[in-house]
Design an enzyme around this catalytic site. Sequence first.
Site, PDB file in Angstrom:
ATOM      1  N   ASN A   1     115.182  24.516  89.247  1.00 25.49           N
ATOM      2  CA  ASN A   1     115.996  25.189  88.230  1.00 25.49           C
ATOM      3  C   ASN A   1     117.314  24.428  88.082  1.00 25.49           C
ATOM      4  OD1 ASN A   1     117.500  26.820  86.572  1.00 25.49           O
ATOM      5  ND2 ASN A   1     117.448  28.622  87.901  1.00 25.49           N
ATOM      6  N   PRO A   2     117.511  23.704  86.979  1.00 25.16           N
ATOM      7  CA  PRO A   2     118.729  22.889  86.843  1.00 25.16           C
ATOM      8  C   PRO A   2     119.995  23.721  86.642  1.00 25.16           C
ATOM      9  CG  PRO A   2     117.464  22.852  84.798  1.00 25.16           C
ATOM     10  CD  PRO A   2     116.632  23.598  85.802  1.00 25.16           C
TER      11      PRO A   2
ATOM     12  N   ASP B   1     117.434  31.472  95.919  1.00 25.39           N
ATOM     13  CA  ASP B   1     116.374  32.364  96.392  1.00 25.39           C
ATOM     14  C   ASP B   1     115.638  33.038  95.233  1.00 25.39           C
ATOM     15  OD1 ASP B   1     116.788  32.071  99.292  1.00 25.39           O
ATOM     16  OD2 ASP B   1     118.735  32.995  98.882  1.00 25.39           O
ATOM     17  N   GLY B   2     116.320  33.205  94.094  1.00 27.22           N
ATOM     18  CA  GLY B   2     115.700  33.877  92.944  1.00 27.22           C
ATOM     19  C   GLY B   2     114.472  33.160  92.426  1.00 27.22           C
TER      20      GLY B   2
ATOM     21  N   GLU C   1     110.467  34.441  92.204  1.00 19.31           N
ATOM     22  CA  GLU C   1     109.593  34.268  91.036  1.00 19.31           C
ATOM     23  C   GLU C   1     108.263  33.635  91.449  1.00 19.31           C
ATOM     24  OE1 GLU C   1     110.430  32.259  87.353  1.00 19.31           O
ATOM     25  OE2 GLU C   1     112.465  33.060  87.309  1.00 19.31           O
TER      26      GLU C   1
ATOM     27  N   GLY D   1     123.599  31.347  97.016  1.00 18.45           N
ATOM     28  CA  GLY D   1     123.499  32.009  98.320  1.00 18.45           C
ATOM     29  C   GLY D   1     122.669  31.242  99.336  1.00 18.45           C
TER      30      GLY D   1
ATOM     31  N   ASP E   1     115.545  40.318  96.885  1.00 16.88           N
ATOM     32  CA  ASP E   1     115.752  38.866  97.054  1.00 16.88           C
ATOM     33  C   ASP E   1     116.846  38.361  96.102  1.00 16.88           C
ATOM     34  OD1 ASP E   1     113.689  39.217  98.796  1.00 16.88           O
ATOM     35  OD2 ASP E   1     112.226  38.013  97.717  1.00 16.88           O
TER      36      ASP E   1
ATOM     37  N   GLU F   1     117.601  39.531  93.158  1.00 13.47           N
ATOM     38  CA  GLU F   1     117.326  39.781  91.740  1.00 13.47           C
ATOM     39  C   GLU F   1     117.475  41.269  91.448  1.00 13.47           C
ATOM     40  OE1 GLU F   1     116.554  36.975  89.558  1.00 13.47           O
ATOM     41  OE2 GLU F   1     117.483  36.255  91.405  1.00 13.47           O
TER      42      GLU F   1
END
Length: 377
Positions: A27-28, A86-87, A91, A118, A366, A368
């Site tokens: 994820n950029p 962590d998000g 997913e 985090g 987590d 989210e």
Amino acid sequence: LSPPLPPRLGDSYGVLPRPCRALVLLNPQSGAGRALEDFQAVVQPMLAEADIATTVFITERPHHAHEKVRDEDLSQWDTLVVMAGDGLLYEVVNGLMERPDWEDIMKKPLCILPGGSGNALAASINHYAGNDHVAKKKLLTNCAFILCKGLHTQMDLVSLSTASGKRLFSFLGFGWGFISDVDIDSEKYRRLGNARFTLGTLQCLAKLRVYQGRLSYLPAVPEQGTAPAPRDSHTPITNGQAGCILPPAGTEAAGALPADSLLVPLCQPVPTHWTVVPEEEFVTVYAIYQSHLGTNLLMAPAAQLHDGCIHLFYLKAGISRVALLKLFLAMARGTHLDLNCPHLRYVPVRAFRLEPRAAAGIMTIDGEALACEPVQG
């Protein structure tokens, strides 16, 4: 991927093949927005040296990675690597659990490389490996080195179900109240990296709230005054379906998710061998399964990747802002329990249930956000 620890009794370890093929989900936008740059500068040269060939998939929108791993033929890769916060791993885990072949695909090693704010799981794995506490690029280098070694082992997942019928799978923790408020309210400062949580903590301290609800749990070790657990729980009930008796082992429908055998439906009272917390006003409730809540927050020092335990913390109403700040400062060293704060309770549990009195406050899985409603896991 696991840290290089000596195996505990019952643990099984494996090693990635060489050469190795890795799908990197990146994820950029995560954290301070440097994940792609850091991957190319720090990680890729290390992986090339270790004979790990990478296919990089860059996410372009929320749930992109979820859809990718849910729908893709993953047999061409030996491991899935998440370079983000962590998000994104949340997913990926839930995307994998939606596949009809989830039971086989979840045996494929997963690796987390810290690219978020985090980075709780990466910090936890670094801790389990016996490494010194580090952050930022040093933490990334340590985690990349663990990937290069290729040793992997099991990690606990917790099944969570909600009153609205959702079934979610979590590797880090479930939260409600102050900690979740800080996590979500500080999203707007994500470009600050880990410093966003410091700023968020100070803001949430200024408007400290109390949340009302009922908390219940199944202790890992029976507590005084609670009924013993039934010896033969031959009619467990799964995901809120009353009266659903589990089929004998090996006869479940192909692709069926594992049963929540410790839980009764949310519409029923908890079993008599559970503990119901007498207080119903909380500043925060957090159920964590890893050691770290963030890079600089060692919340559950006793936790391990595969200990079968949920480490439940709850903070009762009445704590002062000063005492709360002291707790979080001590958590950076993992010494918060040594303060013997009368408002803080920690108990290792096998399952829990939280029933908010009103739809107030933020819930997180987590990291989210989740709609505030009764939940158990």
